[in-house]
Design a protein around this motif. Structure first.
Motif, PDB file in Angstrom:
ATOM      1  N   ALA A   1     -28.902   7.595  35.037  1.00  0.00           N
ATOM      2  CA  ALA A   1     -28.481   7.563  36.437  1.00  0.00           C
ATOM      3  C   ALA A   1     -26.985   7.307  36.535  1.00  0.00           C
ATOM      4  O   ALA A   1     -26.375   6.662  35.674  1.00  0.00           O
ATOM      5  N   THR A   2     -26.395   7.820  37.600  1.00  0.00           N
ATOM      6  CA  THR A   2     -24.994   7.596  37.930  1.00  0.00           C
ATOM      7  C   THR A   2     -24.941   7.042  39.345  1.00  0.00           C
ATOM      8  O   THR A   2     -25.850   7.278  40.140  1.00  0.00           O
ATOM      9  N   SER A   3     -23.876   6.310  39.672  1.00  0.00           N
ATOM     10  CA  SER A   3     -23.776   5.728  41.011  1.00  0.00           C
ATOM     11  C   SER A   3     -22.537   6.229  41.739  1.00  0.00           C
ATOM     12  O   SER A   3     -21.572   6.685  41.131  1.00  0.00           O
ATOM     13  N   CYS A   4     -22.585   6.101  43.056  1.00  0.00           N
ATOM     14  CA  CYS A   4     -21.450   6.421  43.920  1.00  0.00           C
ATOM     15  C   CYS A   4     -21.159   5.234  44.826  1.00  0.00           C
ATOM     16  O   CYS A   4     -22.059   4.469  45.173  1.00  0.00           O
TER      17      CYS A   4
ATOM     18  N   TYR B   1     -30.519   3.231  34.498  1.00  0.00           N
ATOM     19  CA  TYR B   1     -29.227   2.996  35.146  1.00  0.00           C
ATOM     20  C   TYR B   1     -28.585   1.799  34.454  1.00  0.00           C
ATOM     21  O   TYR B   1     -29.190   0.723  34.369  1.00  0.00           O
ATOM     22  N   VAL B   2     -27.400   1.981  33.910  1.00  0.00           N
ATOM     23  CA  VAL B   2     -26.727   0.943  33.123  1.00  0.00           C
ATOM     24  C   VAL B   2     -25.542   0.388  33.901  1.00  0.00           C
ATOM     25  O   VAL B   2     -24.698   1.152  34.393  1.00  0.00           O
ATOM     26  N   THR B   3     -25.494  -0.930  34.032  1.00  0.00           N
ATOM     27  CA  THR B   3     -24.348  -1.595  34.644  1.00  0.00           C
ATOM     28  C   THR B   3     -23.615  -2.383  33.566  1.00  0.00           C
ATOM     29  O   THR B   3     -24.230  -2.891  32.632  1.00  0.00           O
TER      30      THR B   3
ATOM     31  N   PHE C   1     -25.310   4.365  46.259  1.00  0.00           N
ATOM     32  CA  PHE C   1     -26.576   4.978  45.860  1.00  0.00           C
ATOM     33  C   PHE C   1     -26.465   5.418  44.410  1.00  0.00           C
ATOM     34  O   PHE C   1     -25.369   5.549  43.863  1.00  0.00           O
ATOM     35  N   ILE C   2     -27.606   5.616  43.784  1.00  0.00           N
ATOM     36  CA  ILE C   2     -27.619   6.168  42.433  1.00  0.00           C
ATOM     37  C   ILE C   2     -28.299   7.532  42.501  1.00  0.00           C
ATOM     38  O   ILE C   2     -29.061   7.827  43.434  1.00  0.00           O
ATOM     39  N   TYR C   3     -28.013   8.362  41.502  1.00  0.00           N
ATOM     40  CA  TYR C   3     -28.557   9.713  41.528  1.00  0.00           C
ATOM     41  C   TYR C   3     -28.709  10.257  40.114  1.00  0.00           C
ATOM     42  O   TYR C   3     -28.120   9.755  39.154  1.00  0.00           O
ATOM     43  N   TYR C   4     -29.508  11.314  40.021  1.00  0.00           N
ATOM     44  CA  TYR C   4     -29.729  12.044  38.778  1.00  0.00           C
ATOM     45  C   TYR C   4     -29.481  13.521  39.060  1.00  0.00           C
ATOM     46  O   TYR C   4     -29.839  14.024  40.138  1.00  0.00           O
ATOM     47  N   THR C   5     -28.896  14.221  38.122  1.00  0.00           N
ATOM     48  CA  THR C   5     -28.700  15.661  38.273  1.00  0.00           C
ATOM     49  C   THR C   5     -29.247  16.393  37.051  1.00  0.00           C
ATOM     50  O   THR C   5     -29.177  15.894  35.927  1.00  0.00           O
TER      51      THR C   5
END
Length: 329
Positions: A34-37, A172-174, A45-49
């Motif tokens: 996951a990536t975040s904006c 999702y990694v922080t 929000f987080i999202y996957y593409t």
């Protein structure tokens, strides 16, 4: 490969059929991170593409705290009009630039959208660390949040519906910053009180409070440092992180207990775990030399001292030189 089970709920809308077969989407993002904006602000929000596909989780960043979840006790977020989960198909390959852009690009554009109307998001958080096998140093580098949708019902605009009993998504990694305190950071005392000293480096502070007389104006024999074992009572250490750089002199360090409303605010306190002479853990060591005719220099080292909070811990290593402090004759 993580697997998921999708169960199709029959729709009475004739448009949901194509050549006699119902439309079924895979929604497979299990191997995609996951990536975040938008950082941690209200529009986070987080999202996957995956080429032309994208899945969005519009939930607050507070659902991904630096806290490890207990075994079999995931963090639960109920899907709602506030906590949104949306799947889209675009007319071209979708990228981070197009998703996070303040002004949506002219292309690609969504051509299909499924909105989750019920279900829950399960989040399991684990800690990531970096360990130096030679020195024993072990720092936390971040947290991995494993995400799964449970009983998630997706609805398309034409009435077609699809239910996922379990839908595994990518992690999702922080990240977190490791300690920046170093032996070059100054070690200070409260007035003439050598039983309470602290080391400051920007937003970070290490405090040592002990009744043991570690800083004697006398040379220590080689290999025989003065020692104090951390026990949470007579000898205590803490590693503190503040919201901004701590101005010096910071007089609140010298108040026990420290005031609740410091400036800058205290964000987190890591407490040094109790040590053991037998196991050679949690020990403060001090060696003293005559630095000049009127000054003794005391070098403070930490032997296998571990700091912990909220079920996670870190250590500066097997034998870490914290720094030095001088006393006058």
């Amino acid at each position: 490969m993580k697997r998921f089970l999708g169960l199709l709920i029959l729709s009475f809308c004739i448009n949901s059929c194509d050549d006699g077969e119902f439309e079924i989407q895979s929604f497979d993002f299990s191997s995609i991170p996951a990536t975040s904006c938008n950082g941690a602000n209200a529009s986070f929000f987080i999202y996957y593409t995956n080429n032309r596909e994208a899945l969005f989780l519009e939930i607050p960043a507070s659902n991904f705290p630096p806290l490890v979840t207990a075994t079999n006790n995931p963090r639960i977020v109920t899907i709602s009009s506030t906590n949104k989960v949306t799947y889209r198909v675009y007319n071209g390959a979708v990228t981070s630039a197009s998703i996070c852009s303040t002004i949506p690009p002219a292309s690609p554009v969504p051509v299909e959208e499924w909105i989750a109307t019920s279900g829950v998001i399960e989040i399991i958080t684990s800690v990531n660390r970096q360990t130096n096998e030679t020195t024993g140093q072990s720092f936390i580098t971040g947290y991995t949040h494993t995400i799964k949708l449970v009983n998630a019902l997706f609805v398309k605009g034409d009435g077609n519906q699809q239910l996922f009993e379990e839908l595994f998504l990518g992690d999702y990694v922080t990240s977190v910053d490791p300690p920046t305190i170093s032996p070059s950071s100054p070690i200070l005392k409260c007035g003439t009180n050598l039983n309470y000293i602290f080391q400051n480096s920007g937003k970070e502070v290490i405090t040592l409070n002990t009744v043991v007389n570690l800083f004697v104006n006398d040379i220590t024999p080689t290999g025989q440092p003065r020692t104090a074992v951390i026990d949470g009572a007579d000898t205590k250490m803490a590693y503190k992180v503040y919201a901004a750089n701590v101005p010096l002199p910071a007089t609140f360090f010298c108040v026990i207990p420290e005031p609740a409303n410091t400036v800058p605010p205290l964000l987190k306190t890591w407490i040094a775990l109790n040590g053991s002479t037998a196991n050679q853990t949690g020990i403060i060591e001090v060696t003293s030399v005559l630095f000049n005719p009127t000054t003794y220099r005391h070098t403070i080292s930490l032997r296998k001292v571990t700091f912990a909070v909220d079920g996670v811990n870190f250590t500066f290593g097997d034998l870490y030189v914290l720094g030095t402090i001088d006393t006058q004759l």
